[in-house]
Motif scaffolding. Structure first.
Motif, PDB file in Angstrom:
ATOM      1  N   GLN A   1       0.797  -1.309  -0.112  1.00  0.00           N
ATOM      2  CA  GLN A   1       0.024  -0.102  -0.183  1.00  0.00           C
ATOM      3  C   GLN A   1       0.886   1.349   0.044  1.00  0.00           C
ATOM      4  O   GLN A   1       1.771   0.969   0.468  1.00  0.00           O
ATOM      5  N   PRO A   2       0.202   2.379  -0.504  1.00  0.00           N
ATOM      6  CA  PRO A   2       1.033   3.598  -0.533  1.00  0.00           C
ATOM      7  C   PRO A   2       1.561   3.994   0.849  1.00  0.00           C
ATOM      8  O   PRO A   2       0.663   3.743   1.975  1.00  0.00           O
ATOM      9  N   GLY A   3       2.777   4.359   1.023  1.00  0.00           N
ATOM     10  CA  GLY A   3       3.430   4.626   2.461  1.00  0.00           C
ATOM     11  C   GLY A   3       2.676   5.898   3.050  1.00  0.00           C
ATOM     12  O   GLY A   3       2.300   6.986   2.287  1.00  0.00           O
ATOM     13  N   SER A   4       2.629   6.008   4.405  1.00  0.00           N
ATOM     14  CA  SER A   4       2.122   7.036   5.019  1.00  0.00           C
ATOM     15  C   SER A   4       3.027   7.398   6.093  1.00  0.00           C
ATOM     16  O   SER A   4       3.433   6.424   7.027  1.00  0.00           O
ATOM     17  N   PRO A   5       3.074   8.635   6.545  1.00  0.00           N
ATOM     18  CA  PRO A   5       3.927   8.791   7.865  1.00  0.00           C
ATOM     19  C   PRO A   5       3.133   8.305   9.206  1.00  0.00           C
ATOM     20  O   PRO A   5       3.944   8.322  10.119  1.00  0.00           O
ATOM     21  N   HIS A   6       1.946   8.055   9.172  1.00  0.00           N
ATOM     22  CA  HIS A   6       1.183   7.736  10.164  1.00  0.00           C
ATOM     23  C   HIS A   6       1.778   6.181  10.507  1.00  0.00           C
ATOM     24  O   HIS A   6       1.313   5.635  11.581  1.00  0.00           O
ATOM     25  N   VAL A   7       2.329   5.590   9.602  1.00  0.00           N
ATOM     26  CA  VAL A   7       2.643   4.170   9.686  1.00  0.00           C
ATOM     27  C   VAL A   7       3.545   3.721  10.846  1.00  0.00           C
ATOM     28  O   VAL A   7       3.399   2.651  11.642  1.00  0.00           O
ATOM     29  N   THR A   8       4.441   4.891  11.491  1.00  0.00           N
ATOM     30  CA  THR A   8       5.087   4.505  12.622  1.00  0.00           C
ATOM     31  C   THR A   8       4.307   4.410  13.953  1.00  0.00           C
ATOM     32  O   THR A   8       4.832   3.880  14.948  1.00  0.00           O
ATOM     33  N   ALA A   9       3.134   4.903  13.873  1.00  0.00           N
ATOM     34  CA  ALA A   9       2.304   4.891  15.107  1.00  0.00           C
ATOM     35  C   ALA A   9       1.997   3.363  15.488  1.00  0.00           C
ATOM     36  O   ALA A   9       1.611   3.031  16.548  1.00  0.00           O
ATOM     37  N   ALA A  10       1.927   2.595  14.506  1.00  0.00           N
ATOM     38  CA  ALA A  10       1.678   1.167  14.916  1.00  0.00           C
ATOM     39  C   ALA A  10       2.802   0.142  15.273  1.00  0.00           C
ATOM     40  O   ALA A  10       2.700  -0.839  15.440  1.00  0.00           O
ATOM     41  N   PHE A  11       3.966   0.941  15.553  1.00  0.00           N
ATOM     42  CA  PHE A  11       5.135   0.178  15.791  1.00  0.00           C
ATOM     43  C   PHE A  11       5.925   0.757  16.992  1.00  0.00           C
ATOM     44  O   PHE A  11       5.964   1.861  17.223  1.00  0.00           O
ATOM     45  N   ALA A  12       6.928  -0.065  17.454  1.00  0.00           N
ATOM     46  CA  ALA A  12       7.370   0.177  18.630  1.00  0.00           C
ATOM     47  C   ALA A  12       9.035   0.692  18.261  1.00  0.00           C
ATOM     48  O   ALA A  12       9.812   1.306  19.079  1.00  0.00           O
ATOM     49  N   GLY A  13       9.681   0.094  17.198  1.00  0.00           N
ATOM     50  CA  GLY A  13      11.070   0.284  16.689  1.00  0.00           C
ATOM     51  C   GLY A  13      11.076  -0.122  15.320  1.00  0.00           C
ATOM     52  O   GLY A  13      10.253  -0.239  14.610  1.00  0.00           O
ATOM     53  N   GLY A  14      12.449   0.203  14.909  1.00  0.00           N
ATOM     54  CA  GLY A  14      12.769  -0.204  13.447  1.00  0.00           C
ATOM     55  C   GLY A  14      14.247   0.080  13.143  1.00  0.00           C
ATOM     56  O   GLY A  14      15.044   0.578  14.093  1.00  0.00           O
ATOM     57  N   ALA A  15      14.721  -0.290  11.987  1.00  0.00           N
ATOM     58  CA  ALA A  15      15.963  -0.152  11.557  1.00  0.00           C
ATOM     59  C   ALA A  15      15.952  -0.014   9.997  1.00  0.00           C
ATOM     60  O   ALA A  15      14.918  -0.301   9.486  1.00  0.00           O
ATOM     61  N   ILE A  16      16.906   0.840   9.543  1.00  0.00           N
ATOM     62  CA  ILE A  16      16.973   1.394   8.111  1.00  0.00           C
ATOM     63  C   ILE A  16      18.291   1.029   7.589  1.00  0.00           C
ATOM     64  O   ILE A  16      19.255   1.288   8.415  1.00  0.00           O
TER      65      ILE A  16
ATOM     66  N   PRO B   1      -4.409   8.127   7.012  1.00  0.00           N
ATOM     67  CA  PRO B   1      -3.702   7.214   8.003  1.00  0.00           C
ATOM     68  C   PRO B   1      -3.449   5.880   7.710  1.00  0.00           C
ATOM     69  O   PRO B   1      -4.388   5.085   7.069  1.00  0.00           O
ATOM     70  N   PHE B   2      -2.361   5.315   8.266  1.00  0.00           N
ATOM     71  CA  PHE B   2      -2.137   3.871   8.084  1.00  0.00           C
ATOM     72  C   PHE B   2      -2.881   3.053   8.931  1.00  0.00           C
ATOM     73  O   PHE B   2      -3.195   3.396  10.113  1.00  0.00           O
ATOM     74  N   VAL B   3      -3.855   2.252   8.425  1.00  0.00           N
ATOM     75  CA  VAL B   3      -4.693   1.172   9.046  1.00  0.00           C
ATOM     76  C   VAL B   3      -4.344  -0.150   8.763  1.00  0.00           C
ATOM     77  O   VAL B   3      -4.711  -0.713   7.571  1.00  0.00           O
ATOM     78  N   PRO B   4      -3.503  -0.728   9.696  1.00  0.00           N
ATOM     79  CA  PRO B   4      -3.243  -2.258   9.557  1.00  0.00           C
ATOM     80  C   PRO B   4      -4.296  -3.084   9.524  1.00  0.00           C
ATOM     81  O   PRO B   4      -5.244  -3.033  10.019  1.00  0.00           O
ATOM     82  N   ALA B   5      -4.297  -3.905   8.314  1.00  0.00           N
ATOM     83  CA  ALA B   5      -5.263  -4.893   7.867  1.00  0.00           C
ATOM     84  C   ALA B   5      -4.989  -6.147   8.893  1.00  0.00           C
ATOM     85  O   ALA B   5      -3.925  -6.474   9.158  1.00  0.00           O
ATOM     86  N   PHE B   6      -6.277  -6.799   9.125  1.00  0.00           N
ATOM     87  CA  PHE B   6      -6.294  -8.040  10.020  1.00  0.00           C
ATOM     88  C   PHE B   6      -5.575  -7.942  11.294  1.00  0.00           C
ATOM     89  O   PHE B   6      -5.112  -8.841  11.778  1.00  0.00           O
TER      90      PHE B   6
END
Length: 270
Positions: free
Chosen positions: A34-49, A178-183
């Motif tokens: 799906q197209p990326g959204s800056p709101h995606v980070t709200a669904a997670f606790a951390g990450g790496a790039i 806003p990012f809405v995770p499916a399932f």
């Protein structure tokens, strides 16, 4: 004929590769790209790039849920870095893009004013990874997907033509939904099993000594250093610098090895 996939299919193929390399209790399955959204980070606790080398522009990022972040923080070996845990997944994703990943760095999602779109350099695609809920997500700049090459074999040599490390900046300026995770479902508690796939640095230490700079500068081939351990004493086994066991040094097929004779508990392993 080129093996590079259409961008949406390529993003989902990357997610399959990442899902197979991330530590997880339950198998991870990619959701739809799906197209990326800056709101995606709200669904997670951390990450790496990790930025890419080898002529493919941009970077790849992986966001992870609370269960993995907490398991890394609560490791009996001390707090472990999210970037180290995610590096194998980023390496695998980079090879799928026909590139090599540089050393991953941890993303501070709680930093004031953090903007994942700015981090990735513009518009990007998100693919959620679903286990018992949304466990992780793969984020790839659209310019990276467009510039992908044919996949590399796992043992492919690192290319000498280093590509651009910055992602593109073709953002449309529109406010994304806003990012809405499916399932999404409530995830059950998970334990340290999440860490079973994380690579750790294991070191065997025969002993230590202290020397002045003068003595160090005077070292020559053939010099003998006296260690703080008697002959025949067990050697220390350290994991990421933390003492976890002791054992006897042995020789296995002309290589040195360690026969473990004692496992130390958490209080003793300091």
């Amino acid at each position: 004929m080129s093996d590079v996939l259409e961008p949406t299919l390529l993003a989902e193929a990357l997610a399959v590769t990442v899902a197979a390399s991330l530590p997880a209790v339950t198998p991870l399955m990619p959701g739809p790209a799906q197209p990326g959204s800056p709101h995606v980070t709200a669904a997670f606790a951390g990450g790496a790039i990790a930025e890419l080398d080898g002529g493919v522009p941009g970077a790849v990022a992986v966001l992870v849920g609370t269960e993995l972040v907490e398991a890394l923080a609560a490791s009996p070996l001390g707090a472990l870095d999210v970037a180290s845990a995610v590096q194998p997944a980023l390496d695998a994703a980079a090879r799928q893009l026909g590139a090599h990943a540089r050393a991953a760095r941890t993303i501070d999602l709680d930093a004031d004013g953090y903007d994942v779109a700015a981090e990735l350099g513009g518009s990007f695609t998100t693919v959620p990874l679903i286990g018992a809920g949304i466990a992780a997500a793969v984020l790839v700049p659209d310019t990276t997907l467009a510039g992908a090459r044919e996949p590399l074999a796992e043992d492919a040599e690192r290319p000498t033509d280093l590509g651009t490390t910055g992602a593109g900046s073709d953002s449309t300026g529109e406010t994304p939904a806003p990012f809405v995770p499916a399932f999404a479902t409530a995830a059950p508690p998970r334990g340290l099993e999440l860490l079973q796939g994380v690579d750790m640095e294991v070191t065997v230490e025969l002993g230590r000594t202290r020397m002045t700079v003068r003595d160090l500068l005077a070292l020559t081939p053939g010099a003998v250093l006296e260690l703080d351990r008697a002959a025949g004493s067990p050697a220390d086994l350290l994991v990421n610098g933390r003492l976890v066991a002791r054992g006897e040094v042995v020789v296995v097929d002309e290589d040195f090895g360690l026969r473990v004779t004692e496992i130390l508990d958490a209080n003793a392993a300091v």
